[in-house]
Motif scaffolding. Structure first.
Motif, PDB file in Angstrom:
ATOM      1  N   LEU A 152      48.566  41.026  32.891  1.00  0.00           N
ATOM      2  CA  LEU A 152      47.760  41.035  34.112  1.00  0.00           C
ATOM      3  C   LEU A 152      47.786  42.376  34.851  1.00  0.00           C
ATOM      4  N   PRO A 153      48.917  43.095  34.953  1.00  0.00           N
ATOM      5  CA  PRO A 153      48.899  44.368  35.698  1.00  0.00           C
ATOM      6  C   PRO A 153      48.196  45.516  34.982  1.00  0.00           C
ATOM      7  N   GLU A 154      47.793  45.331  33.726  1.00  0.00           N
ATOM      8  CA  GLU A 154      47.163  46.425  32.990  1.00  0.00           C
ATOM      9  C   GLU A 154      45.814  46.793  33.616  1.00  0.00           C
ATOM     10  N   THR A 155      45.556  48.088  33.727  1.00  0.00           N
ATOM     11  CA  THR A 155      44.352  48.570  34.407  1.00  0.00           C
ATOM     12  C   THR A 155      43.073  48.075  33.744  1.00  0.00           C
ATOM     13  N   VAL A 156      43.022  48.110  32.408  1.00  0.00           N
ATOM     14  CA  VAL A 156      41.798  47.688  31.715  1.00  0.00           C
ATOM     15  C   VAL A 156      41.518  46.207  31.961  1.00  0.00           C
ATOM     16  N   TYR A 157      42.579  45.421  32.091  1.00  0.00           N
ATOM     17  CA  TYR A 157      42.396  43.996  32.377  1.00  0.00           C
ATOM     18  C   TYR A 157      41.853  43.799  33.793  1.00  0.00           C
ATOM     19  N   LEU A 158      42.389  44.541  34.756  1.00  0.00           N
ATOM     20  CA  LEU A 158      41.947  44.408  36.144  1.00  0.00           C
ATOM     21  C   LEU A 158      40.507  44.882  36.317  1.00  0.00           C
ATOM     22  N   VAL A 159      40.121  45.925  35.584  1.00  0.00           N
ATOM     23  CA  VAL A 159      38.734  46.400  35.643  1.00  0.00           C
ATOM     24  C   VAL A 159      37.789  45.318  35.125  1.00  0.00           C
ATOM     25  N   ALA A 160      38.164  44.692  33.999  1.00  0.00           N
ATOM     26  CA  ALA A 160      37.342  43.610  33.449  1.00  0.00           C
ATOM     27  C   ALA A 160      37.316  42.415  34.397  1.00  0.00           C
ATOM     28  N   ALA A 161      38.459  42.115  35.025  1.00  0.00           N
ATOM     29  CA  ALA A 161      38.528  40.990  35.960  1.00  0.00           C
ATOM     30  C   ALA A 161      37.637  41.228  37.176  1.00  0.00           C
ATOM     31  N   LYS A 162      37.621  42.459  37.673  1.00  0.00           N
ATOM     32  CA  LYS A 162      36.767  42.777  38.823  1.00  0.00           C
ATOM     33  C   LYS A 162      35.292  42.610  38.465  1.00  0.00           C
ATOM     34  N   SER A 163      34.913  43.067  37.278  1.00  0.00           N
ATOM     35  CA  SER A 163      33.520  42.941  36.843  1.00  0.00           C
ATOM     36  C   SER A 163      33.114  41.475  36.744  1.00  0.00           C
TER      37      SER A 163
ATOM     38  N   ARG B 277      31.549  22.240  42.728  1.00  0.00           N
ATOM     39  CA  ARG B 277      32.197  23.535  42.947  1.00  0.00           C
ATOM     40  C   ARG B 277      32.296  24.305  41.629  1.00  0.00           C
ATOM     41  N   LEU B 278      32.356  25.618  41.743  1.00  0.00           N
ATOM     42  CA  LEU B 278      32.606  26.450  40.572  1.00  0.00           C
ATOM     43  C   LEU B 278      34.115  26.621  40.403  1.00  0.00           C
ATOM     44  N   VAL B 279      34.548  26.650  39.151  1.00  0.00           N
ATOM     45  CA  VAL B 279      35.982  26.724  38.846  1.00  0.00           C
ATOM     46  C   VAL B 279      36.294  28.115  38.305  1.00  0.00           C
ATOM     47  N   PRO B 280      37.102  28.907  39.001  1.00  0.00           N
ATOM     48  CA  PRO B 280      37.389  30.272  38.535  1.00  0.00           C
ATOM     49  C   PRO B 280      38.434  30.290  37.427  1.00  0.00           C
ATOM     50  N   THR B 281      38.302  31.248  36.522  1.00  0.00           N
ATOM     51  CA  THR B 281      39.366  31.508  35.557  1.00  0.00           C
ATOM     52  C   THR B 281      40.469  32.309  36.251  1.00  0.00           C
ATOM     53  N   ALA B 282      41.590  32.483  35.578  1.00  0.00           N
ATOM     54  CA  ALA B 282      42.750  33.118  36.207  1.00  0.00           C
ATOM     55  C   ALA B 282      42.441  34.537  36.674  1.00  0.00           C
ATOM     56  N   ASP B 283      41.688  35.296  35.873  1.00  0.00           N
ATOM     57  CA  ASP B 283      41.381  36.675  36.258  1.00  0.00           C
ATOM     58  C   ASP B 283      40.475  36.731  37.479  1.00  0.00           C
ATOM     59  N   ILE B 284      39.460  35.868  37.511  1.00  0.00           N
ATOM     60  CA  ILE B 284      38.559  35.810  38.667  1.00  0.00           C
ATOM     61  C   ILE B 284      39.308  35.321  39.898  1.00  0.00           C
TER      62      ILE B 284
ATOM     63  N   LEU C  28      52.447  30.927  43.581  1.00  0.00           N
ATOM     64  CA  LEU C  28      51.444  31.898  43.130  1.00  0.00           C
ATOM     65  C   LEU C  28      51.961  32.764  41.988  1.00  0.00           C
ATOM     66  N   SER C  29      53.241  33.124  42.055  1.00  0.00           N
ATOM     67  CA  SER C  29      53.793  33.997  41.013  1.00  0.00           C
ATOM     68  C   SER C  29      53.733  33.338  39.647  1.00  0.00           C
ATOM     69  N   GLY C  30      53.886  32.011  39.606  1.00  0.00           N
ATOM     70  CA  GLY C  30      53.787  31.310  38.333  1.00  0.00           C
ATOM     71  C   GLY C  30      52.372  31.276  37.796  1.00  0.00           C
ATOM     72  N   LEU C  31      51.398  31.259  38.700  1.00  0.00           N
ATOM     73  CA  LEU C  31      50.002  31.221  38.284  1.00  0.00           C
ATOM     74  C   LEU C  31      49.555  32.551  37.697  1.00  0.00           C
ATOM     75  N   PHE C  32      50.116  33.648  38.222  1.00  0.00           N
ATOM     76  CA  PHE C  32      49.703  34.987  37.783  1.00  0.00           C
ATOM     77  C   PHE C  32      50.897  35.763  37.224  1.00  0.00           C
ATOM     78  N   SER C  33      51.602  35.173  36.282  1.00  0.00           N
ATOM     79  CA  SER C  33      52.796  35.811  35.721  1.00  0.00           C
ATOM     80  C   SER C  33      52.587  36.340  34.308  1.00  0.00           C
ATOM     81  N   ASP C  34      51.344  36.377  33.844  1.00  0.00           N
ATOM     82  CA  ASP C  34      51.083  36.867  32.491  1.00  0.00           C
ATOM     83  C   ASP C  34      51.418  38.349  32.387  1.00  0.00           C
ATOM     84  N   ALA C  35      52.007  38.727  31.269  1.00  0.00           N
ATOM     85  CA  ALA C  35      52.496  40.094  31.100  1.00  0.00           C
ATOM     86  C   ALA C  35      51.376  41.124  31.093  1.00  0.00           C
TER      87      ALA C  35
END
Length: 676
Positions: A114-125, A146-153, A105-112
């Motif tokens: 990703l932890p930024e708040t503005v990115y997480l807000v957009a991902a939640k939306s 099936r639907l295929v999610p992007t990394a943020d979703i 999982l860490s390799g899938l979500f290791s983008d630098a």
């Protein structure tokens, strides 16, 4: 789990780390977790949701008390030597398999970013919109694909599942979500499912995949650009240097759609992408002939920009005369997209009209990137740091300048002065026809690093080096014939260079005893792609002048590449976790020693004249990266270092035909200091 099932709902407990991790992994497969809880306890057990550090500490201690009362023979904290004799529970093998799979999982979500708040807000939306699509598909009865999610979703979806009770409540109307999503534990998505997901997302009037939000992040080009470890701002050890400004890099995608309706021939119309700052020479043109028939958003440009570029501009232009290489154009309309506006925009996207067309810019939050520094030739200085010249002599009432130092100015990625590094080569003064500086002893040829920029005299190019000395490097050897040199750095580091059988370079800190190695060539993430080498640089001559600073890692088997040094061009890229003073001193010590070993001026140290650089802001080093292009200046600098860096210098860098003032000392003085 039995203990958690018996606790009241308002009881705050936090299990030990190993239990918490297995529990978390189990929750990520909601169907299996739901069936497990219902079959064992008759109800769904929620996982702990404690986000305050102080409350977490209290919850851990409370859990320890309950644990020791209920399981006195079982230690609360995991011990490597302990082994439980309890029977393996039915179904625990499935849990073990899930835990094993979650290791990736860490390799899938290791983008630098990703932890930024503005990115997480957009991902939640976007995740909420994704759930709405699932709900709509269920109402229409079309669930064949099936639907295929992007990394943020995908990230928000897994986070949502880690709170089982809330997740079950939120997805009750949708039905069995897991079977409708090509998620982490499911079989790989098909091309048809990806295409269908993109088609359904068109209802939101925006592209599904965009900057930092792709279906397969492991294969994304951004992983090759953002190839460093994520660090916290407090981990940047270079914040103490006021003149050294951090770099921030962001991924940018530009989309276009619509038609241009004009009376003129549409073959003469094109769209141009420009950068607002730092790379004003960049012009990326796109003919509208490939866009006129598209009513959908089409990704037109994909690039990586420093935050200092301020933004991009999309221009609609009309070619009046001339060929494709030299032509006159007329500006019809333009739209500017600034990074500050984009950071405040919903979902990190912004749409503006460009004539009768629409342009959309999507970007990731800026993340701190490695520092870029290079040393350029400058005039000889005296012991006090003043340039040896008539301007200084007149200001000092013609009092002779004592001592001679080879000097280099250190520029950052934007071409601004931030350090001055000097090597002592001579002592004494110069008087016409009477005296000349003499060479210093080998062990006195120290390297000195000063922080700041030059202080110039009366608007001239002559002046004084900054006064603040932040580091020195002193050479040591037991015997002149020994094939080993030790450089003692004032920072507490020791650089050892040996060449008995093969070149070996080691860096050790005398206080922490941490060691690092300098490996020849571009290693780990800096290693060039073989296709690139065969296409653009068959001999890969640049690779012979690189060293990679390698440090072992407790969590990375292959270790970490913390810095890359090109000793021929005196160029450096290094992590914010590495001290700039150590890197610069190490680079100069390295080129000094290698030049002495090979009896050759490898880095043009004999040049004692200021080099005129390209105009700042015209084509700043590393300000824009365009991986898909063949232009060397828009690719990572270390792939074509000699083209990217040397071509910016407007004077001869060999020093062969340059003439120097007699007051600087004889040519032999400097040759002896560098080559012997």
């Amino acid at each position: 789990m039995p203990m958690a099932a018996e606790l009241p709902l308002n009881e705050m407990v936090l299990p030990p780390l190993d239990v918490h991790w297995v529990w978390h992994c189990h929750c990520l497969n909601h169907v299996h977790y739901l069936n497990y809880c219902n079959s064992r306890f008759g109800k769904l057990i929620d996982s702990p949701a404690i986000f305050d550090e102080e409350n977490a500490e209290c919850a851990t201690e409370r859990c320890r008390e309950i644990w020791e009362l209920k399981y006195p023979a079982e230690p609360f904290d995991l011990e490597s030597s302990c082994s439980s004799k309890a029977d393996v529970e039915r179904g625990s093998s499935d849990i073990c398999n899930m835990v094993e799979k979650c290791r990736s999982l860490s390799g899938l979500f290791s983008d630098a970013f990703l932890p930024e708040t503005v990115y997480l807000v957009a991902a939640k939306s976007r995740y909420l919109d994704f759930l709405q699509l699932l709900k709509q598909c269920g109402k229409e009865g079309d669930c064949s694909l099936r639907l295929v999610p992007t990394a943020d979703i995908h990230f928000i979806w897994l986070t949502h599942q880690s709170f089982p009770v809330g997740y079950a409540k939120d997805t009750k109307e949708i039905g069995e979500v897991t079977q409708k999503i090509a998620g982490f534990f499911a079989a790989s998505a098909t091309a048809e499912e990806v295409e269908e997901t993109n088609r359904l997302w068109e209802v939101y009037n925006e592209p599904y995949e965009r900057a930092g939000m792709v279906i397969d992040p492991m294969a994304a080009i951004s992983r090759k650009i953002f190839n460093w470890e994520l660090i916290a701002p407090m981990e940047d050890v270079n914040r103490v240097y006021k003149g050294l400004h951090a770099r921030f890099l962001m991924e940018v995608c530009v989309f276009l759609r619509g038609e241009i309706q004009t009376r003129e021939n549409t073959e003469q119309h094109f769209l141009r992408l420009r950068i607002l700052r730092c790379h004003r020479s960049l012009k990326l043109d796109k003919s509208i002939l490939n866009l006129r028939s598209f009513g959908k958003w089409q990704k037109t440009w994909h690039l990586f920009c420093e935050f200092g570029t301020k933004g991009v501009s999309i221009e609609s232009r009309y070619s009046t005369t001339g060929c494709s290489f030299i032509r006159q154009t007329k500006l019809i309309d333009a739209a500017n997209f600034t990074w500050h506006e984009l950071a405040r925009a919903t979902n990190l996207i912004m749409v503006k009209s460009v004539g009768s067309m629409q342009g959309m810019v999507s970007a990731t939050p800026p993340v701190q990137a490695p520092y870029l520094l290079k040393c350029v030739p400058d005039r000889v200085t005296d012991d006090g740091g003043a340039m040896v010249c008539d301007v200084v002599l007149r200001e000092r009432a013609f009092r002779p300048q004592e001592g001679r130092w080879l000097t280099r100015t250190v520029l950052n990625h934007a071409g601004r002065e931030c350090f001055v590094v000097r090597t002592r080569v001579g002592k004494g003064i110069w008087r016409r026809g009477a005296e000349t500086p003499n060479p210093v002893k080998w062990e006195e040829r120290i390297i000195e690093l000063r922080e700041g920029n030059w202080t110039y005299i009366g608007g001239s190019s002559m002046g004084y080096a900054p006064e603040k000395v932040i580091g020195t490097a002193t050479p040591q050897r037991s015997h002149p014939n020994d094939k080993k040199v030790i450089w003692s750095l004032s920072t507490g580091d020791c650089l050892t260079i040996m060449w008995e059988n093969e070149l070996q370079i080691c860096l050790e800190n005398e206080t922490s005893k941490e060691t690092a190695s300098l490996l020849e060539g571009r290693q780990l993430q800096y290693q060039p792609n073989q296709n690139h080498i065969s296409q653009n640089s068959p001999k890969d001559e640049d690779g012979d002048y690189f060293f990679t600073l390698y440090r072992p890692s407790s969590y990375k088997q292959e270790g970490k590449a913390m810095a890359l040094i090109n000793f021929k061009l005196l160029a450096m890229e290094f992590s914010p976790q590495e001290d700039a003073a150590v890197i610069i001193l190490m680079c100069m010590a390295l080129v000094r020693t290698l030049s002495e070993i090979r009896r050759e001026d490898l880095a043009g140290l004999l040049v004692r004249q200021r080099v005129q650089e390209m105009q700042v802001g015209l084509n700043d080093w590393g300000s824009v990266l365009l991986p898909s292009t063949t232009c060397m200046h828009l690719q990572p600098w270390y792939l074509n270092a000699s083209e990217v860096l040397v071509s910016t210098e407007k004077t001869n860098s060999t020093g062969a035909s340059l003439k120097y003032a007699a007051a600087e000392g004889k040519e032999e003085l400097y040759r002896q200091a560098i080559l012997s």
